[in-house]
Design a protein around this motif. Structure first.
Motif: not given
Length: 351
Positions: A2-6, A43-51, A95-98, A199-206
């Protein structure tokens, strides 16, 4: 993942993730508060905290607080990048996002400062062409200055990324049906807005991809070969207009499926970067229907779709050929990416 742009003001600074940054940079809370309206990737993990946290900033001019100073340039600064690694590919996604931002903003180089004890992060950056260019002194201590020159060539697929080395390399068209294309590459590349790519943050963007196929001739693929990704028609209109070239990739490795001695070896190789589900991969292993296993880097999305009609009528591709996997001439490939409004500065034509 779960990657977000906030905006900074939407991010919880009290999250334990930030404790090490507060300890390493005494001014961090004050700096964070000043950035309230700016954006960062979280990036938030399944528990909702930041990783994971990534903040990028455009700069123009010299960088005078490093030794030696960096000369005047249009740069992207990695202001903050921190990852809690748990066996994910989050570092590569960052790195891809950079590089997505660097390409979109046409910067000359990217730089980051990092303490020497962060060896995993340094190793990750060096893998993609960052090199030590100096140091930076501050009340917090001495940091290394790592720089990635966007148009510096290293004659290596990964070190060069996202550069594409075309000189003495072969180019091919590789067709993907829509259902596989949607999984493999971000849907944003089929939209008209340039900013969607950033802005794309989908999991496929690697960066790295593994794809299995059964098309004739793919056994000829070698490291460094260039792939033009072609999404076949979705049958919502004439193929002349619905079939389009979308992306440029570079082959890292080709392996025939029989080169894997066991199913577990095959799954271990494919699983981290494959678009296929576990059950699909197991079925592919059992049936051997798709004997070609290709790992490649996802380098560039064409900013403008190039249709089958244009590639036939204006580029000269053979309309009667089977457009599954086929060779392209140097001229055909260059013509197509120009029509796709790709930044030609990222293509190396000569040695």
């Amino acid at each position: 993942m779960h990657l977000e742009r906030l905006r900074f003001k939407e991010i919880n600074l009290a999250d334990p993730f930030f404790d090490s940054l507060k300890a390493g940079y005494k001014e961090f809370p004050i700096w964070f508060a000043k950035k309230a309206e700016d954006f960062a990737y979280v990036f938030k993990n399944p528990q909702g905290t930041i990783d994971g946290f990534l903040y990028l900033k455009l700069e123009n001019g010299p960088v005078s607080d490093t030794k030696p100073p960096l000369p005047s340039a249009h740069r992207l600064k990695v202001g903050t990048m921190k990852i809690n690694a748990h066996g994910t590919k989050l570092g590569e996604r960052f790195i891809k996002k950079i590089f997505d931002h660097a390409v979109f903003d046409k910067v000359e180089e990217v730089y980051v400062t990092v303490f020497s004890h962060h060896s995993p992060l340094i190793g990750l950056l060096e893998r993609y062409g960052f090199h030590a260019a100096g140091t930076k002194e501050s009340p917090n201590g001495t940091e290394l200055v790592l720089v990635k020159q966007m148009k510096a060539a290293h004659a290596d697929v990964v070190l060069d990324y996202p550069l594409i080395r075309l000189h003495d390399k072969r180019a091919y068209l590789l067709a993907l049906h829509p259902q596989w294309h949607t999984r493999l590459l971000p849907d944003s590349i089929l939209k008209n807005e340039d900013s969607d790519i950033v802005q794309d943050i989908s999991h496929t963007n690697s960066i790295h991809k593994v794809y299995l196929a059964g098309m004739f001739g793919m056994e000829a693929l070698r490291r460094g070969d260039v792939l033009l990704i072609y999404r076949t028609s979705d049958y919502q209109g004439a193929a002349h207009y619905r079939s389009v070239a979308t992306s440029v990739c570079v082959v890292e490795e080709y392996r025939p499926i029989h080169s894997f001695e066991t199913r577990d070896e095959f799954l271990t190789y494919c699983r981290p970067y494959s678009v296929f589900e576990e059950q699909e991969l197991q079925r592919f292993w059992a049936e051997r229907k798709y004997p070609h296993v290709v790992r490649f880097t996802y380098n560039l999305a064409l900013r403008k779709r190039v249709t089958r009609k244009v590639m036939i009528e204006e580029v000269g591709l053979d309309s009667s050929a089977r457009w599954g996997f086929m060779s392209l001439t140097h001229g055909q490939f260059v013509n197509i990416i120009r029509k796709g409004l790709t930044d030609e500065g990222l293509v190396i034509y000569q040695a």
